[in-house]
Enzyme design. Structure first.
Site, PDB file in Angstrom:
ATOM      1  N   ALA A  30      38.051  25.414  43.952  1.00  0.00           N
ATOM      2  CA  ALA A  30      39.077  25.462  44.904  1.00  0.00           C
ATOM      3  C   ALA A  30      39.384  26.741  45.521  1.00  0.00           C
ATOM      4  O   ALA A  30      40.098  26.699  46.674  1.00  0.00           O
ATOM      5  CB  ALA A  30      40.312  24.752  44.069  1.00  0.00           C
TER       6      ALA A  30
ATOM      7  N   GLU B 214      39.070  26.794  39.405  1.00  0.00           N
ATOM      8  CA  GLU B 214      38.404  27.864  39.738  1.00  0.00           C
ATOM      9  C   GLU B 214      37.740  28.630  38.667  1.00  0.00           C
ATOM     10  O   GLU B 214      38.483  28.946  37.879  1.00  0.00           O
ATOM     11  CB  GLU B 214      39.027  28.968  40.709  1.00  0.00           C
ATOM     12  CG  GLU B 214      38.525  30.034  41.174  1.00  0.00           C
ATOM     13  CD  GLU B 214      37.187  29.975  41.871  1.00  0.00           C
ATOM     14  OE1 GLU B 214      36.100  30.537  41.421  1.00  0.00           O
ATOM     15  OE2 GLU B 214      37.044  29.035  42.553  1.00  0.00           O
TER      16      GLU B 214
ATOM     17  N   ARG C  96      39.696  35.183  41.467  1.00  0.00           N
ATOM     18  CA  ARG C  96      39.905  34.177  42.640  1.00  0.00           C
ATOM     19  C   ARG C  96      40.759  32.979  42.196  1.00  0.00           C
ATOM     20  O   ARG C  96      41.439  32.706  43.205  1.00  0.00           O
ATOM     21  CB  ARG C  96      38.533  33.717  43.054  1.00  0.00           C
ATOM     22  CG  ARG C  96      37.392  34.494  43.563  1.00  0.00           C
ATOM     23  CD  ARG C  96      36.018  33.948  43.575  1.00  0.00           C
ATOM     24  NE  ARG C  96      35.899  32.656  44.381  1.00  0.00           N
ATOM     25  CZ  ARG C  96      36.026  32.389  45.777  1.00  0.00           C
ATOM     26  NH1 ARG C  96      36.207  33.534  46.434  1.00  0.00           N
ATOM     27  NH2 ARG C  96      35.963  31.238  46.146  1.00  0.00           N
TER      28      ARG C  96
ATOM     29  N   CYS D 254      28.983  25.202  53.190  1.00  0.00           N
ATOM     30  CA  CYS D 254      28.999  25.879  54.390  1.00  0.00           C
ATOM     31  C   CYS D 254      27.661  26.516  54.683  1.00  0.00           C
ATOM     32  O   CYS D 254      27.390  27.789  54.930  1.00  0.00           O
ATOM     33  CB  CYS D 254      30.060  26.898  54.674  1.00  0.00           C
ATOM     34  SG  CYS D 254      30.008  28.138  53.126  1.00  0.00           S
TER      35      CYS D 254
END
Length: 457
Positions: free
Chosen positions: A110, A133, A138, A231
């Site tokens: 996340a 996470e 992070r 991505c």
């Protein structure tokens, strides 16, 4: 932009006649986007009060392009949590996962929270969002972003996927796996990613993704939906990972994704030839105003189980006098439900419907505040979860009022007679009617209680 030669050769082979247009897109300026927090304001209303040059992002209901010169991260509306800054194509995966209020939702990878915040918006305070996470550092950024947006019904965990699946077997209605990847789609947005790229990275991440999606399938209930996204452009991490998942898990099938004219179909030959792979979506920077993304929406066969048979833990509650007195200042009764005291901290804890012991978490529900020497101090998270009309004494400031900037820097500010309902005590400080944080009014001076870690430089 200087792209790795091995990367260019692979993309030339993949894209054929489209390769020159793809390569030319790297010489174009990147696009900037913000996503309106619909927990606080509707997109149409935000556009009316926004000082930015906005243009709708067509593949999501609450996204807007903005100009780099607008600098929305410096505006008070950012600190009020009215929007989240996110690359435009990155808005697509959460937008295409059909989350509904009341769902149990998992964002398995996340941080920093771009997709998790949108999932929280779609739940509208009903149901549960578990945002996980694996990195603790992070995870702290994830926690801040979730609290800034005013999301209350959230469990923020810090676990490996396998540890979560042992607790949450077939639990979630919807799961988002925005998997760690080689990041090829972000070269234009984050040129530093180019420096860490090498031809071996796709194979490395594909192996990692295999483990992550296998654990995610274990946590998806029969009839549930899972969105897998990356991505990157690599075949191994996209069609390859999805085709491997389908082979290992015959109970999973690919579903069509709501189309948009810029979306491209997945390519079966880039996986194992399974024709279902055409239902995947690829986002190319030369076809859309965004960077590179991949999406695959999968459904687990079977009927939705009856939740009434699950063991539901009784909510624990606290009844301390100072806390009760403060809660009397809040009009919305929901902030009195499912309260729990751990040490000196008071939380509003979601009802998970099962035991979740053994899970490492950074936050379980909404941190309401702390009991300090027989007094209650409300939290920054509570301020962001409230609406101005829900608290009985509010300092309403215009965005142009110089006191807004002073408050965000942590300074004391002067309050004129009549500007607040009460002449002393806790005040909810708002900009244009949207909460920023707390202050405590004493003799016309507001002592600043804005969270130190959030203060503006």
């Amino acid at each position: 932009m200087r792209l790795p030669e091995e990367f260019k050769e692979r993309m030339k082979h993949m894209l054929g006649a489209e390769y020159p247009a793809f390569l030319a897109s790297y010489e174009m300026q990147r696009n900037y986007g913000l996503r309106v927090n619909t927990l606080k304001i509707l997109p149409e209303e935000f556009k009316k009060i926004s000082p930015f040059s906005l243009r709708r992002i067509p593949w999501t209901e609450n996204g807007f392009f903005y100009e780099e010169s607008d600098m929305p991260s410096r505006h008070p509306f950012y600190f009020a949590g009215l929007y989240y800054l996110q690359e435009p194509s990155a808005m697509a995966p959460a937008a295409r996962l059909p989350v509904r209020p009341g769902d149990r939702v998992l964002d398995l990878c996340a941080a920093p929270g771009g997709k998790a915040t949108e999932l929280a918006f779609r739940l509208r305070g009903k149901g549960i969002l578990t945002a996980n996470e694996i990195s603790a550092s992070r995870g702290k950024a994830l926690l801040k972003n979730m609290e800034l947006m005013g999301a209350a019904n959230v469990l923020i965990t810090n676990e490996k996927p396998g540890a979560l699946s042992r607790v949450f077997g077939e639990y979630f209605d919807k799961i988002l796996v925005d998997a760690p990847c080689s990041g090829e789609g972000m070269f234009r947005k984050e040129p530093e990613v180019i420096k860490s790229w090498d031809p071996n990275r796709p194979a490395y991440f594909a192996k990692l993704q295999e483990n992550i999606v296998d654990e995610a399938v274990k946590m998806l209930k029969p009839g549930g939906l899972m969105m897998y996204s990356t991505c990157t452009f690599s075949k191994e991490e996209n069609e390859g990972t999805v085709s491997g998942l389908l082979l290992r898990h015959p109970e999973m099938e690919l579903c069509p994704i709501q189309p948009w004219e810029g979306f491209s179909s997945g390519v079966p030959d880039w996986g194992d030839g399974n024709p279902q792979l055409e239902r995947c979506v690829r986002i190319w920077p030369h076809r859309m105003e965004g960077e590179g993304h991949f999406m695959a929406l999968l459904r687990k066969e079977g009927e939705v189980p009856d939740r009434s048979e699950e063991n539901t833990a009784d909510p624990r509650s606290c009844r301390r006098e100072e806390l009760e007195r403060f809660l009397d200042s809040i009009a919305n009764r929901r902030f009195r439900e499912h309260l729990e005291v751990r040490g000196e901290k008071v939380y509003q804890v979601p009802d998970f419907g099962r035991e979740i012991r053994g899970v490492k978490f950074l936050r379980n529900g909404l941190l309401m505040g702390e009991m300090k020497k027989n007094r209650f101090e409300p939290s920054q998270a509570l301020a962001m979860a409230l609406k101005a009309e829900e608290f009985d004494s509010v300092l309403k400031l215009n965005a142009s009022d110089e006191r807004v900037e002073r408050y965000l820097r942590g300074e004391t500010i002067v309050v004129l007679p009549g500007e607040t309902s009460r002449s002393s005590g806790w005040q909810l400080v708002c900009v244009e009617g949207f909460p920023l944080g707390w202050g405590k009014l004493v003799n016309g001076v507001l002592k600043n209680k804005y969270l130190n870690a959030w203060r503006k430089n």
